[in-house]
Design a protein around this motif. Structure first.
Motif, PDB file in Angstrom:
ATOM      1  N   UNK A   1     -26.214  19.646  28.263  1.00  0.00           N
ATOM      2  CA  UNK A   1     -27.064  19.176  27.196  1.00  0.00           C
ATOM      3  C   UNK A   1     -26.169  18.680  26.060  1.00  0.00           C
ATOM      4  N   UNK A   2     -26.354  17.435  25.608  1.00  0.00           N
ATOM      5  CA  UNK A   2     -25.579  16.946  24.466  1.00  0.00           C
ATOM      6  C   UNK A   2     -25.853  17.810  23.233  1.00  0.00           C
ATOM      7  N   UNK A   3     -24.814  18.052  22.457  1.00  0.00           N
ATOM      8  CA  UNK A   3     -24.941  18.890  21.266  1.00  0.00           C
ATOM      9  C   UNK A   3     -23.908  18.461  20.237  1.00  0.00           C
ATOM     10  N   UNK A  45     -42.384  20.077  27.379  1.00  0.00           N
ATOM     11  CA  UNK A  45     -41.093  20.745  27.575  1.00  0.00           C
ATOM     12  C   UNK A  45     -40.100  20.240  26.526  1.00  0.00           C
ATOM     13  N   UNK A  46     -39.401  21.152  25.881  1.00  0.00           N
ATOM     14  CA  UNK A  46     -38.404  20.799  24.877  1.00  0.00           C
ATOM     15  C   UNK A  46     -37.274  19.976  25.494  1.00  0.00           C
ATOM     16  N   UNK A  47     -37.005  18.766  24.924  1.00  0.00           N
ATOM     17  CA  UNK A  47     -35.909  17.937  25.415  1.00  0.00           C
ATOM     18  C   UNK A  47     -34.834  17.715  24.353  1.00  0.00           C
ATOM     19  N   UNK A  48     -35.170  17.954  23.070  1.00  0.00           N
ATOM     20  CA  UNK A  48     -34.180  17.805  21.998  1.00  0.00           C
ATOM     21  C   UNK A  48     -34.667  18.542  20.758  1.00  0.00           C
ATOM     22  N   UNK A  49     -33.701  18.890  19.902  1.00  0.00           N
ATOM     23  CA  UNK A  49     -34.020  19.625  18.695  1.00  0.00           C
ATOM     24  C   UNK A  49     -32.982  19.302  17.625  1.00  0.00           C
TER      25      UNK A  49
END
Length: 63
Positions: A1-3, A45-49
C-alpha cells in the motif's frame, strides 16, 4: 500500500492507499479545524486515507 507522511507549514500530513478508483468519500472531523481525516472507499471498502495533524493512520489503514 502506498504511504507517505510529511510536515508541511507546521502541519503533519499522512496519506495511505490509492484513491483514484474510489466511489465514496468519508470525512471524519472538520477540514476547517486543525485535525481531520478523509477516507476514500470503493464498494464500501477503504482504499485510501489522509490524516492531518493527528495520530498515525498507518495501523488503522493497514488493518
Amino acid at each position: 500500500m502506498p504511504y507517505f507522511w510529511s510536515e508541511q507549514f507546521g502541519r503533519f500530513v499522512q496519506y495511505a492507499g490509492h484513491h483514484a478508483a474510489a466511489d465514496e468519500l468519508l470525512w471524519r472531523g472538520d477540514p476547517d479545524s486543525a485535525a481531520w481525516t478523509v477516507c476514500w472507499l470503493r464498494s464500501g471498502v477503504l482504499v485510501a486515507c489522509s490524516r492531518w495533524d493527528g495520530p498515525a493512520i498507518w495501523p488503522r489503514a493497514a488493518s
